[in-house]
Design an enzyme around this catalytic site. Structure first.
Site, short mmCIF file in Angstrom:
data_model
loop_
_atom_site.label_atom_id
_atom_site.label_comp_id
_atom_site.label_asym_id
_atom_site.label_seq_id
_atom_site.Cartn_x
_atom_site.Cartn_y
_atom_site.Cartn_z
N LYS A 1 0.86 -1.18 0.00
CA LYS A 1 0.00 0.00 0.00
C LYS A 1 0.91 1.24 0.00
O LYS A 1 1.46 1.62 1.02
CB LYS A 1 -0.91 0.05 1.22
CG LYS A 1 -1.82 1.30 1.24
CD LYS A 1 -1.89 1.90 2.61
CE LYS A 1 -2.37 3.32 2.69
NZ LYS A 1 -1.87 4.31 1.75
N GLY B 1 -5.30 5.13 4.55
CA GLY B 1 -4.94 4.35 5.73
C GLY B 1 -6.10 3.56 6.31
O GLY B 1 -5.96 2.39 6.66
N GLY C 1 -8.93 2.69 4.82
CA GLY C 1 -9.51 1.72 3.89
C GLY C 1 -8.62 0.55 3.56
O GLY C 1 -9.10 -0.56 3.34
N GLU D 1 10.24 2.00 10.41
CA GLU D 1 11.21 3.09 10.23
C GLU D 1 10.43 4.38 10.38
O GLU D 1 9.57 4.71 9.55
CB GLU D 1 11.88 3.00 8.86
CG GLU D 1 13.12 3.87 8.74
CD GLU D 1 12.87 5.15 8.00
OE1 GLU D 1 12.72 6.19 8.68
OE2 GLU D 1 12.84 5.14 6.76
N CYS E 1 13.26 12.01 6.78
CA CYS E 1 13.28 11.58 8.18
C CYS E 1 14.67 11.69 8.78
O CYS E 1 14.82 11.78 10.00
CB CYS E 1 12.75 10.15 8.31
SG CYS E 1 13.56 8.97 7.21
N GLU F 1 9.62 16.74 14.91
CA GLU F 1 9.96 16.64 13.49
C GLU F 1 9.07 17.58 12.68
O GLU F 1 7.85 17.42 12.63
CB GLU F 1 9.78 15.20 13.02
CG GLU F 1 10.31 14.94 11.64
CD GLU F 1 10.27 13.47 11.28
OE1 GLU F 1 11.19 12.99 10.60
OE2 GLU F 1 9.30 12.79 11.67
#
Length: 477
Positions: free
Chosen positions: A170, A203, A205, A245, A279, A379
């Site tokens: 996905k 997310g 579905g 991650e 990230c 972040e």
């Protein structure tokens, strides 16, 4: 317009069970650039079933078969370079040079690294009369983020294929087209039916039913901490293996013996690369008090030289933020930095002059940042630098480690003993000395709240394996 309203399941493009679509927005123009299927649980069920039907067969395929498969993927990936670069430029807003030199190349490197790792990877080990076997875990669910549409998908897929694990992918609904091109690549080179399945959607579905599915043995996720926690919670109900991650707030430690201009240039690029949507971005810039004034002058000059604008312009270095939601989040952090008393040295709220259309943010530098400020602890995922000063190396290391994250860290200087001391002392999964770069055969992952597990190369393959001991395998019959 790119219109892909079908799912790729069991080697075929089929209609999505929901009959609904999602519009994908070009962040540089704020216009619809295409549509994808909005998948649901029924789509996930079909995809998982297809993967489950063939996972034993694929698990038992030979190393040579999997190496040859990856070799074919590498060749066809290279053939689709132009399409991949264009997709990443349009869906992510990455400048053409960045889409080609970073995104496209990183995806290619991961397929090559996994293929090459199979040359020496040991799936079996004899211990006396006994045998230790590493075999594919089974059906793996992969959920990938929007900020690196080829890198994050390729590293997971390459490792899974090398391990012999079947997958359901996905991708992010905000940057889905690079993954669709990957599906076309796999289809053309003959990835066996059911080994790879693509289910587009959001997310709730797709991500949730995939994480909860009883036939999924492992979830591999890259993204935010809160979402990772939810996936882990769902996976815990039937004890799925989880590889995560997650986020980072990486320190970039400047030593007092540097060439200040070169250090400023390197530090700026670690903040603005991919529009700060990284990230591992080195957004906490730690500078010795002794060179602070000169460094601030240099870093301001370097930031002023960064060209923000149209991703199709060959001179552009920084494109837009991915979405209005993310743009607003970056703006809120800039406002928070001002509110908490950090000195706004460069940039600030709003858009760069002349860029009214598109989600363009102003590259920003904050000075006199305390490490406890929000902009130093959370972040931001935008091109915002927080400059923090220190007096000695031990203080720099303490500041660097004073965070809930531990994904990456950077150190720049001349004295090798000091460089190595910092590298060994900072609590993070990856440390770069003097912009050495990260090779795809090195393990990648985080300490603390930056994740669980390691990816890339042979370490990535390990994530998709189970270990079996067979006692007495070599006894005489």
């Amino acid at each position: 317009m790119r219109n892909y309203t079908k799912q790729y399941i069991n080697g075929e493009w089929i209609d999505s069970a929901s009959g609904e679509n999602i519009e994908v927005i070009n962040p540089a123009t704020e216009e619809v650039m295409g549509t994808i299927a909005k998948g649901n649980k029924a789509d996930v069920d079909k995809a998982v079933q297809a993967a489950e039907n063939v996972y034993v067969q694929f698990r038992n395929s030979s190393i040579e078969e999997r190496r040859n498969l990856l070799d074919k993927i590498v060749t066809e990936y290279e053939n689709r370079k132009e399409d991949l670069v264009a997709a990443i430029r349009d869906e992510l807003g990455a400048p053409t040079k960045v889409a080609e030199n970073v995104h496209y190349q990183m995806g290619l490197d991961h397929f090559v690294a996994a293929r090459d790792a199979l040359d020496t990877f040991e799936f079996e080990e004899r211990r006396g009369n006994n045998l230790v076997v590493k075999e594919a875990i089974g059906v793996a669910g992969l959920i990938t983020p929007w900020n690196f549409p080829t890198n994050q998908t390729s590293l997971k897929l390459a490792a899974a294929f090398a391990a012999g694990s079947t997958v359901v992918l996905k991708p992010s609904e905000e940057t889905p087209f690079a993954a669709i091109i990957l599906a076309e690549i796999f289809d053309k080179v003959g990835v066996p039916k059911g080994v790879f399945n693509l289910v587009n959607g959001d997310g709730s579905g797709v991500g949730n039913p995939l994480s909860e599915h009883p036939s999924v043995r492992m979830m591999s996720f890259t993204g935010s901490g809160p979402t990772g926690a939810k996936i882990m919670e769902k996976a815990a109900k039937d004890f799925k293996k989880v590889s995560l991650e997650l986020g980072g707030k990486s320190p970039y430690i400047i030593l007092d013996d540097v060439n200040i201009q070169e250090a400023a240039r390197a530090a700026v690029m670690k903040v603005v690369n991919n529009t700060g949507q990284v990230c591992t971005a080195g957004t906490r810039t730690l500078v010795p008090e002794s060179i602070k004034a000169d460094f601030l002058t240099a870093v301001k000059e370097e930031m002023a030289n960064i060209k923000v604008g149209d991703p199709t312009d060959s001179e552009t270095q920084v494109g837009p933020i991915i979405s209005k939601k993310q743009f607003d989040q970056v703006q809120s952090y800039i406002d928070k930095g001002i509110e908490e008393g950090a000195e706004l040295l460069y940039g600030g709220p709003g858009k760069p002059e002349g860029l009214d259309k598109g989600y363009f943010a102003r590259p920003t530098i904050f000075n006199n940042v305390d490490n406890q400020m929000t902009i130093a602890q959370e972040e931001i995922f935008g091109p915002v630098m927080s400059v923090i000063t220190y007096n000695d190396l031990d203080e720099a290391i303490a500041i660097a480690n004073d965070t809930k994250y531990g994904l990456a860290g950077y150190v720049y200087g001349e004295n090798l003993d000091n460089l190595r001391k910092v590298a060994r002392s900072v609590e993070a999964g990856t440390i770069e000395i003097n912009e050495a770069g990260r090779k795809p055969d090195l393990p990648f992952g985080g300490y603390k709240q930056s994740g669980i597990g390691r990816e890339w190369g042979d370490f990535g393959i390990e994530e998709f394996l189970e270990v079996k001991s067979i006692a007495g395998y070599y006894q005489e019959g």
